[in-house]
Motif scaffolding. Sequence first.
Motif: not given
Length: 529
Positions: A211-213, A237-240, A277-278, A283-287
């Motif tokens: 989880f990015a957060t 993007r959420s990780l960045r 992420t993912g 479906p649109r996440a990096a992984l």
Amino acid sequence: MNLNVYRLDGSLLAVDCGIGFGGSEAPEAEIQVPDPAWLSERRDRLVGLVITHAHEDHLGAVASLWPLLRCPIYASPFASAVLRRKLGEAGLLHDADIHTIPLGGRFNLAPFDLQFMRVAHSVPEAQALAIRTRHGVVLHTGDWKLDPDPLIGPPTDEAAFQALGEEGVLAMVCDSTNALVDGHSGSEADVRRALTDLVGGLTGRVAVACFATNVARVESVCLAAKAAGRRVALFGRSLRNVDAAAREVGLLKDIPPFLDEEEAGFLPDDELLILCTGSQGEPRAALSRIAADTHPQISLGEGDTVIFSSRMIPGNERAILNVEEQLTRAGCRVITPDAEHPIHVSGHPAREELRRLYQLVRPKHAVPVHGEWRHLQEHAALAKDMGATPHIIEDGDMLRLAPGKVEVAESVQSGRLAVDGTRLLPMDGAVLDARRRMLTNGVVVGSLAVDESGRVRGTPKVSAPGLFEPGDEESEQVAGELARLINDLPAPLRREDDALREAARTALRKAIGRRVRKRPLVELHLLRV
């Protein structure tokens, strides 16, 4: 999704404003937010929106719903940093009034006297909220756990909760997510040790999804990579965004800058760790894109390892297993949390932690929140054993805490809206109803031209994606049947456009239904020449 409202002397206080995901139950609405209609109609009495922490299910809807509420926002430094980025992307940063409250800070939104109370969770700077009123104190815990070594930030401030209990607590509104789990939730420090041991023994490219957060987990992954002689590249993007917000408030200060996605592909496999992420199969996440081999910058295959440092959220099982299957087919080793690999712990309290908080706070009344009905019931039984009177409420219920008997006094409008680009659509509205019908029954579009008397000119065109293959003979047969049915209609009806269009739509629906035994969404274009 979380959107809680407290009312006192006519004034309203909102706590948290989060998103939910449609998943397999509502694939027509990928992102959902609470319907704020009842609250927005009374926004002149809304003194503020308080955010307990920076998880999407607690602040993810602020950018979508703030234009309907237009109230001041109060949050910790990290949550404020995350919010500013979200509001900036929505073009609202200069409109919204964000007040950053120090950790454990006390502030007044009359008639509410508010105090943040430090708790450990799987995101930095999570805060419980003590709400002091002339009728008594209400403790809104938000998400929390008792972690003796949370790594980023101090542990839950048990002394502050004990002091609040000694002051006297009328009601505690408390997290029920792990009410069915015995024992303790575990510590982030244990995960750090497990990740370091695991990553140190791997060869090839390594990818970790989390989880990015969870900034403590991000830091643990980076330290594990460093110990193994690897550099870390961020994918997602959420990780960045979280990385930028964390560094803004002084977190991750000992972690070197991450590699860009473009740089990752040039490192030797044994020197690279991908943090992506993912973890929930989005479906649109990096992984997911890496697993499908559609990511433009990186690929994984034979000899590589993917680590899921996260739990499987109910409802996401199919999506996660699909990503795992794709990775395995590509030759990757997939590692998920288990007894052999303790690479994830929950951010929510298990039963022993719940008991400890009740011992400290000693509330007269308990309001279990978060989780499904079985979690609420189990929490209610535990609260009763600990001496509190439990009250289980549903979305829209208004529980009167004081004065007088504690009971559900009334119900107000509640529900969900779908986020559709920049629009908010009602889940039970015509647009999403049409999408649901198209998903299950397909869609048929018919086009025909008629003369002044209503006689069909030429051959109608019928398109039925999801029902017939392009160029299928059945489409032509349906078109011919439609022409015959139109020409057989009474002459007066054929001369009225609206009546003719509705009759043609009904005829087309019947013609399709006889062939495929479905009730598709039918649209008809009529041209009179």
